[in-house]
Design a protein around this motif. Sequence first.
Motif, mmCIF file in Angstrom:
data_model
loop_
_atom_site.group_PDB
_atom_site.id
_atom_site.type_symbol
_atom_site.label_atom_id
_atom_site.label_comp_id
_atom_site.label_asym_id
_atom_site.label_seq_id
_atom_site.Cartn_x
_atom_site.Cartn_y
_atom_site.Cartn_z
ATOM 1 N N HIS A 45 0.829 -1.204 0.000
ATOM 2 C CA HIS A 45 0.000 0.000 0.000
ATOM 3 C C HIS A 45 0.869 1.262 0.000
ATOM 4 C CE1 HIS A 45 -3.513 -2.462 1.920
ATOM 5 N NE2 HIS A 45 -3.385 -2.675 0.621
ATOM 6 N N GLN A 46 1.940 1.252 0.782
ATOM 7 C CA GLN A 46 2.838 2.413 0.793
ATOM 8 C C GLN A 46 3.508 2.606 -0.560
ATOM 9 O OE1 GLN A 46 5.584 1.855 4.017
ATOM 10 N NE2 GLN A 46 4.011 1.924 5.608
ATOM 11 N N TYR A 47 3.886 1.492 -1.197
ATOM 12 C CA TYR A 47 4.509 1.596 -2.519
ATOM 13 C C TYR A 47 3.518 2.141 -3.547
ATOM 14 C CZ TYR A 47 6.858 0.218 -6.832
ATOM 15 O OH TYR A 47 7.449 0.222 -8.074
ATOM 16 N N ALA A 48 2.249 1.670 -3.473
ATOM 17 C CA ALA A 48 1.241 2.158 -4.410
ATOM 18 C C ALA A 48 0.952 3.640 -4.196
ATOM 19 C CB ALA A 48 -0.042 1.340 -4.261
ATOM 20 N N ALA A 49 0.884 4.071 -2.915
ATOM 21 C CA ALA A 49 0.652 5.488 -2.642
ATOM 22 C C ALA A 49 1.824 6.344 -3.121
ATOM 23 C CB ALA A 49 0.429 5.689 -1.138
ATOM 24 N N LYS A 50 3.038 5.818 -2.969
ATOM 25 C CA LYS A 50 4.206 6.564 -3.437
ATOM 26 C C LYS A 50 4.231 6.649 -4.950
ATOM 27 C CE LYS A 50 9.242 6.676 -2.940
ATOM 28 N NZ LYS A 50 10.428 5.971 -2.364
ATOM 29 N N GLU A 51 3.850 5.560 -5.626
ATOM 30 C CA GLU A 51 3.828 5.571 -7.086
ATOM 31 C C GLU A 51 2.748 6.506 -7.619
ATOM 32 O OE1 GLU A 51 5.713 4.103 -9.401
ATOM 33 O OE2 GLU A 51 7.077 3.352 -7.869
ATOM 34 N N ALA A 52 1.645 6.634 -6.882
ATOM 35 C CA ALA A 52 0.566 7.515 -7.344
ATOM 36 C C ALA A 52 0.973 8.981 -7.326
ATOM 37 C CB ALA A 52 -0.681 7.302 -6.479
ATOM 38 N N GLN A 53 1.939 9.344 -6.482
ATOM 39 C CA GLN A 53 2.385 10.727 -6.396
ATOM 40 C C GLN A 53 3.420 11.079 -7.466
ATOM 41 O OE1 GLN A 53 0.917 12.817 -4.358
ATOM 42 N NE2 GLN A 53 -0.332 11.202 -3.438
ATOM 43 N N ARG A 54 3.927 10.085 -8.160
ATOM 44 C CA ARG A 54 4.953 10.348 -9.162
ATOM 45 C C ARG A 54 4.327 10.741 -10.495
ATOM 46 N NH1 ARG A 54 8.736 5.036 -8.061
ATOM 47 N NH2 ARG A 54 9.658 5.721 -6.101
ATOM 48 N N LEU A 56 3.710 10.622 -14.580
ATOM 49 C CA LEU A 56 3.561 9.472 -15.464
ATOM 50 C C LEU A 56 4.845 9.201 -16.243
ATOM 51 C CD1 LEU A 56 1.695 7.313 -16.638
ATOM 52 C CD2 LEU A 56 0.965 8.973 -18.356
ATOM 53 N N ALA A 57 5.499 10.267 -16.705
ATOM 54 C CA ALA A 57 6.744 10.118 -17.462
ATOM 55 C C ALA A 57 7.924 10.042 -16.501
ATOM 56 C CB ALA A 57 6.921 11.289 -18.429
ATOM 57 N N ARG A 58 8.769 9.060 -16.676
ATOM 58 C CA ARG A 58 9.956 8.885 -15.851
ATOM 59 C C ARG A 58 11.173 8.891 -16.777
ATOM 60 N NH1 ARG A 58 8.884 4.192 -11.529
ATOM 61 N NH2 ARG A 58 10.574 5.301 -10.490
ATOM 62 N N TYR A 59 12.149 9.736 -16.453
ATOM 63 C CA TYR A 59 13.284 9.959 -17.326
ATOM 64 C C TYR A 59 14.530 9.260 -16.778
ATOM 65 C CZ TYR A 59 10.111 13.468 -19.173
ATOM 66 O OH TYR A 59 9.027 14.096 -19.705
ATOM 67 N N ALA A 60 15.632 9.407 -17.524
ATOM 68 C CA ALA A 60 16.860 8.680 -17.167
ATOM 69 C C ALA A 60 17.470 9.171 -15.869
ATOM 70 C CB ALA A 60 17.882 8.807 -18.307
ATOM 71 N N ASP A 61 17.149 10.398 -15.444
ATOM 72 C CA ASP A 61 17.714 10.930 -14.200
ATOM 73 C C ASP A 61 16.836 10.668 -12.990
ATOM 74 O OD1 ASP A 61 15.679 12.535 -15.028
ATOM 75 O OD2 ASP A 61 16.692 14.445 -14.608
ATOM 76 N N ASP A 62 15.847 9.774 -13.114
ATOM 77 C CA ASP A 62 14.980 9.428 -11.993
ATOM 78 C C ASP A 62 15.773 8.552 -11.016
ATOM 79 O OD1 ASP A 62 13.044 8.465 -10.232
ATOM 80 O OD2 ASP A 62 11.476 8.559 -11.752
ATOM 81 N N ALA A 63 16.003 9.057 -9.812
ATOM 82 C CA ALA A 63 16.832 8.334 -8.837
ATOM 83 C C ALA A 63 16.172 7.027 -8.403
ATOM 84 C CB ALA A 63 17.102 9.220 -7.623
#
Length: 213
Positions: A45-54, A56-63
């Motif tokens: 649930h914590q992972y899903a909530a964290k993913e919802a705040q990100r 949609l597009a994730r680039y090469a510099d995403d830590a």
Amino acid sequence: AETVYRDREGRKGDPQAEVNEYRQQLEDMKKSKGPAYRADQDEAHQYAAKEAQRPLARYADDADLNKELADEDRWGDPMAEFFEKKSAKRDEKRRKKEQRKQEKDERRRKREERRRQKLGLPPLEDDAPPPDAPAPLASSASSSAVLAPSAPPPGTTFPKYKGAWPPNRYGIPPGHRWDGVDRSNGFEQQLLATKAAKAANEEQRYKFSVADM
């Protein structure tokens, strides 16, 4: 006029009572599971909530994305054993630190219990924090980050290998006593060749798409 809610058979019902009953069923189901299952569910649930705040597009510099890709297990990776040992040592240190903290809190609780018993005060609650315990810090992304090793003293020099070596994705040079013989299973070369071919295909596809402009 007040809204009247009915079920499929036409009987009047209370929507709020149904919601409360459903929530109670979920709570009972959750309590019937083991602690490991509940921990996995909370983590999911914590992972899903964290993913919802990100975004949609994730680039090469995403830590976070780079960390997930770096932690992914790949068959035949010669560096996997090294990182497994490093992760195991880090987990062992974290476990010992938590154990020492629990023992310290338990000693504080026992001292407070003895003090309250002498003064005739009521005992502490089971879920109450131990006396003089530091306030919990707010969770942040930096708290889960791995601390970098401390820098060596000024003026310290280490022997380095002088010469060329097969490239690897981490840029780790060989030891200064390396005899120049590549004893790997070819995983790094195959991985770098695949990345180079993918980049060349992307460039060729782009040139082909703009050829008619």
